[in-house]
Write a protein that holds these residues in place. Structure first.
Motif, PDB file in Angstrom:
ATOM      1  N   GLU A  85       0.852  -1.185   0.000  1.00 38.78           N
ATOM      2  CA  GLU A  85       0.000   0.000   0.000  1.00 38.78           C
ATOM      3  C   GLU A  85       0.888   1.235   0.000  1.00 38.78           C
ATOM      4  O   GLU A  85       1.937   1.257   0.645  1.00 38.78           O
ATOM      5  CB  GLU A  85      -0.886  -0.020   1.247  1.00 38.78           C
ATOM      6  CG  GLU A  85      -2.036   0.954   1.192  1.00 38.78           C
ATOM      7  CD  GLU A  85      -2.991   0.715   2.337  1.00 38.78           C
ATOM      8  OE1 GLU A  85      -2.914   1.491   3.311  1.00 38.78           O
ATOM      9  OE2 GLU A  85      -3.783  -0.240   2.257  1.00 38.78           O
ATOM     10  N   VAL A  86       0.470   2.268  -0.722  1.00 34.39           N
ATOM     11  CA  VAL A  86       1.234   3.512  -0.769  1.00 34.39           C
ATOM     12  C   VAL A  86       0.385   4.654  -0.226  1.00 34.39           C
ATOM     13  O   VAL A  86      -0.827   4.721  -0.464  1.00 34.39           O
ATOM     14  CB  VAL A  86       1.718   3.823  -2.210  1.00 34.39           C
ATOM     15  CG1 VAL A  86       0.563   4.101  -3.144  1.00 34.39           C
ATOM     16  CG2 VAL A  86       2.700   4.970  -2.220  1.00 34.39           C
ATOM     17  N   ASP A  87       1.033   5.532   0.540  1.00 33.33           N
ATOM     18  CA  ASP A  87       0.399   6.765   0.980  1.00 33.33           C
ATOM     19  C   ASP A  87       0.839   7.836  -0.010  1.00 33.33           C
ATOM     20  O   ASP A  87       2.018   8.215  -0.043  1.00 33.33           O
ATOM     21  CB  ASP A  87       0.849   7.113   2.403  1.00 33.33           C
ATOM     22  CG  ASP A  87       0.256   8.421   2.902  1.00 33.33           C
ATOM     23  OD1 ASP A  87      -0.663   8.961   2.247  1.00 33.33           O
ATOM     24  OD2 ASP A  87       0.712   8.904   3.955  1.00 33.33           O
ATOM     25  N   LEU A  88      -0.081   8.311  -0.845  1.00 35.27           N
ATOM     26  CA  LEU A  88       0.279   9.243  -1.918  1.00 35.27           C
ATOM     27  C   LEU A  88       0.668  10.627  -1.405  1.00 35.27           C
ATOM     28  O   LEU A  88       1.304  11.386  -2.133  1.00 35.27           O
ATOM     29  CB  LEU A  88      -0.865   9.342  -2.924  1.00 35.27           C
ATOM     30  CG  LEU A  88      -1.137   8.049  -3.709  1.00 35.27           C
ATOM     31  CD1 LEU A  88      -2.355   8.221  -4.603  1.00 35.27           C
ATOM     32  CD2 LEU A  88       0.070   7.639  -4.510  1.00 35.27           C
ATOM     33  N   ASP A  89       0.312  10.972  -0.169  1.00 31.22           N
ATOM     34  CA  ASP A  89       0.716  12.262   0.387  1.00 31.22           C
ATOM     35  C   ASP A  89       2.192  12.269   0.769  1.00 31.22           C
ATOM     36  O   ASP A  89       2.903  13.245   0.544  1.00 31.22           O
ATOM     37  CB  ASP A  89      -0.139  12.605   1.610  1.00 31.22           C
ATOM     38  CG  ASP A  89      -1.599  12.811   1.238  1.00 31.22           C
ATOM     39  OD1 ASP A  89      -1.865  13.248   0.096  1.00 31.22           O
ATOM     40  OD2 ASP A  89      -2.469  12.517   2.081  1.00 31.22           O
ATOM     41  N   SER A  90       2.659  11.166   1.344  1.00 31.06           N
ATOM     42  CA  SER A  90       4.057  11.092   1.792  1.00 31.06           C
ATOM     43  C   SER A  90       4.909  10.190   0.901  1.00 31.06           C
ATOM     44  O   SER A  90       6.116  10.112   1.111  1.00 31.06           O
ATOM     45  CB  SER A  90       4.113  10.566   3.225  1.00 31.06           C
ATOM     46  OG  SER A  90       3.631   9.238   3.275  1.00 31.06           O
ATOM     47  N   PHE A  91       4.300   9.521  -0.070  1.00 27.49           N
ATOM     48  CA  PHE A  91       4.976   8.553  -0.948  1.00 27.49           C
ATOM     49  C   PHE A  91       5.659   7.447  -0.148  1.00 27.49           C
ATOM     50  O   PHE A  91       6.735   6.973  -0.495  1.00 27.49           O
ATOM     51  CB  PHE A  91       5.990   9.239  -1.875  1.00 27.49           C
ATOM     52  CG  PHE A  91       5.364  10.245  -2.772  1.00 27.49           C
ATOM     53  CD1 PHE A  91       4.454   9.862  -3.743  1.00 27.49           C
ATOM     54  CD2 PHE A  91       5.670  11.594  -2.657  1.00 27.49           C
ATOM     55  CE1 PHE A  91       3.866  10.784  -4.573  1.00 27.49           C
ATOM     56  CE2 PHE A  91       5.092  12.525  -3.487  1.00 27.49           C
ATOM     57  CZ  PHE A  91       4.189  12.128  -4.444  1.00 27.49           C
ATOM     58  N   LYS A  92       5.022   7.045   0.917  1.00 28.62           N
ATOM     59  CA  LYS A  92       5.554   5.988   1.769  1.00 28.62           C
ATOM     60  C   LYS A  92       4.877   4.670   1.405  1.00 28.62           C
ATOM     61  O   LYS A  92       3.651   4.580   1.415  1.00 28.62           O
ATOM     62  CB  LYS A  92       5.310   6.320   3.234  1.00 28.62           C
ATOM     63  CG  LYS A  92       5.844   5.275   4.175  1.00 28.62           C
ATOM     64  CD  LYS A  92       5.540   5.614   5.615  1.00 28.62           C
ATOM     65  CE  LYS A  92       5.995   4.487   6.514  1.00 28.62           C
ATOM     66  NZ  LYS A  92       5.576   4.701   7.891  1.00 28.62           N
ATOM     67  N   LEU A  93       5.698   3.656   1.109  1.00 33.19           N
ATOM     68  CA  LEU A  93       5.177   2.327   0.814  1.00 33.19           C
ATOM     69  C   LEU A  93       5.168   1.505   2.094  1.00 33.19           C
ATOM     70  O   LEU A  93       6.133   1.505   2.852  1.00 33.19           O
ATOM     71  CB  LEU A  93       6.055   1.622  -0.219  1.00 33.19           C
ATOM     72  CG  LEU A  93       5.884   2.129  -1.644  1.00 33.19           C
ATOM     73  CD1 LEU A  93       7.069   1.746  -2.490  1.00 33.19           C
ATOM     74  CD2 LEU A  93       4.613   1.562  -2.238  1.00 33.19           C
ATOM     75  N   THR A  94       4.071   0.801   2.327  1.00 36.06           N
ATOM     76  CA  THR A  94       3.930  -0.044   3.512  1.00 36.06           C
ATOM     77  C   THR A  94       3.544  -1.442   3.058  1.00 36.06           C
ATOM     78  O   THR A  94       2.720  -1.616   2.161  1.00 36.06           O
ATOM     79  CB  THR A  94       2.843   0.508   4.448  1.00 36.06           C
ATOM     80  OG1 THR A  94       3.120   1.889   4.716  1.00 36.06           O
ATOM     81  CG2 THR A  94       2.818  -0.251   5.759  1.00 36.06           C
ATOM     82  N   ILE A  95       4.155  -2.433   3.708  1.00 31.12           N
ATOM     83  CA  ILE A  95       3.832  -3.828   3.420  1.00 31.12           C
ATOM     84  C   ILE A  95       3.111  -4.394   4.630  1.00 31.12           C
ATOM     85  O   ILE A  95       3.587  -4.280   5.761  1.00 31.12           O
ATOM     86  CB  ILE A  95       5.095  -4.659   3.123  1.00 31.12           C
ATOM     87  CG1 ILE A  95       5.893  -4.022   1.983  1.00 31.12           C
ATOM     88  CG2 ILE A  95       4.728  -6.093   2.784  1.00 31.12           C
ATOM     89  CD1 ILE A  95       7.214  -4.677   1.714  1.00 31.12           C
ATOM     90  N   TYR A  96       1.953  -4.986   4.373  1.00 33.10           N
ATOM     91  CA  TYR A  96       1.152  -5.596   5.435  1.00 33.10           C
ATOM     92  C   TYR A  96       1.210  -7.112   5.286  1.00 33.10           C
ATOM     93  O   TYR A  96       1.219  -7.632   4.173  1.00 33.10           O
ATOM     94  CB  TYR A  96      -0.302  -5.136   5.350  1.00 33.10           C
ATOM     95  CG  TYR A  96      -0.476  -3.659   5.608  1.00 33.10           C
ATOM     96  CD1 TYR A  96      -0.567  -3.170   6.899  1.00 33.10           C
ATOM     97  CD2 TYR A  96      -0.533  -2.752   4.556  1.00 33.10           C
ATOM     98  CE1 TYR A  96      -0.720  -1.815   7.144  1.00 33.10           C
ATOM     99  CE2 TYR A  96      -0.680  -1.395   4.794  1.00 33.10           C
ATOM    100  CZ  TYR A  96      -0.771  -0.932   6.087  1.00 33.10           C
ATOM    101  OH  TYR A  96      -0.905   0.399   6.319  1.00 33.10           O
ATOM    102  N   ASP A  97       1.195  -7.823   6.408  1.00 34.19           N
ATOM    103  CA  ASP A  97       1.168  -9.287   6.360  1.00 34.19           C
ATOM    104  C   ASP A  97      -0.257  -9.768   6.114  1.00 34.19           C
ATOM    105  O   ASP A  97      -1.176  -8.973   5.943  1.00 34.19           O
ATOM    106  CB  ASP A  97       1.779  -9.905   7.626  1.00 34.19           C
ATOM    107  CG  ASP A  97       1.026  -9.560   8.892  1.00 34.19           C
ATOM    108  OD1 ASP A  97      -0.113  -9.035   8.820  1.00 34.19           O
ATOM    109  OD2 ASP A  97       1.562  -9.817   9.987  1.00 34.19           O
ATOM    110  N   ARG A  98      -0.454 -11.069   6.136  1.00 39.52           N
ATOM    111  CA  ARG A  98      -1.763 -11.665   5.822  1.00 39.52           C
ATOM    112  C   ARG A  98      -2.846 -11.251   6.812  1.00 39.52           C
ATOM    113  O   ARG A  98      -4.026 -11.232   6.489  1.00 39.52           O
ATOM    114  CB  ARG A  98      -1.655 -13.187   5.820  1.00 39.52           C
ATOM    115  CG  ARG A  98      -0.890 -13.717   4.669  1.00 39.52           C
ATOM    116  CD  ARG A  98      -0.738 -15.233   4.746  1.00 39.52           C
ATOM    117  NE  ARG A  98       0.399 -15.654   3.981  1.00 39.52           N
ATOM    118  CZ  ARG A  98       1.603 -15.893   4.486  1.00 39.52           C
ATOM    119  NH1 ARG A  98       1.825 -15.772   5.760  1.00 39.52           N
ATOM    120  NH2 ARG A  98       2.589 -16.252   3.699  1.00 39.52           N
TER     121      ARG A  98
END
Length: 166
Positions: A144-157
């Motif tokens: 998932e990306v936060d378009l305001d901060s351009f931060k990518l986050t990976i979530y587990d199952r």
């Protein structure tokens, strides 16, 4: 393996003339090489939100190197010298893509579902590639990306933020 036994006068059996014979099995040569079968998974190793797909496509459209074929998700040691692991995203060139890297399509079908690996493996379009070192760590996860901060986050199952050091 052959044994011959004799009965001594004390009633004990002794081993004499131990003879070991080996018979080589016939070795068959084949002039044809076996064709390697490649496994194409039914599902992508990671799920991407639509914003993430758009973000990656925009990054790839606006870069200047014509050798770039996608984005590589890697799992490696921190470059700051700290003893910890990190996820990293880099532009991937054709020479960076090996047989162990798993492609994830940036395209979606008409119904909005992601394009399956079977349909996208040879379509020639840019992809997210999951490096073989990161594959088991991110398998089943969600990007998932936060378009305001351009931060990518990976979530587990389970929906928790994935810690590369856990």
């Amino acid at each position: 393996l052959h044994y011959s036994h004799t009965l001594c006068d004390q009633g004990m059996i002794t081993r004499q003339n131990l003879e070991i014979k080996t018979v080589p099995k016939p070795f068959l040569f084949s002039t044809e090489r076996k064709k390697k079968t490649s496994f194409v998974p039914l599902k992508a190793p990671v799920i991407m939100t639509e914003d993430t797909r758009i973000f990656f496509r925009k990054l790839l459209e606006n870069q200047n190197d014509s050798d770039v074929v996608g984005i590589m998700l890697k799992y490696n040691q921190s470059s700051s010298g700290e003893p910890r692991m990190v996820f990293s995203f880099d532009f991937a060139k054709k020479s960076d893509i090996g047989p162990k890297e798993e492609p994830v399509s940036l395209e979606v079908l008409e119904d909005g579902s992601p394009k399956s690996p079977k349909d996208s493996v040879n379509d020639g379009l840019p992809k997210l590639y999951v490096h073989h070192n990161a594959f088991m760590k991110v398998l089943g996860g969600k990007l998932e990306v936060d378009l305001d901060s351009f931060k990518l986050t990976i979530y587990d199952r389970e929906g928790n933020v994935m810690d590369p050091n856990a």
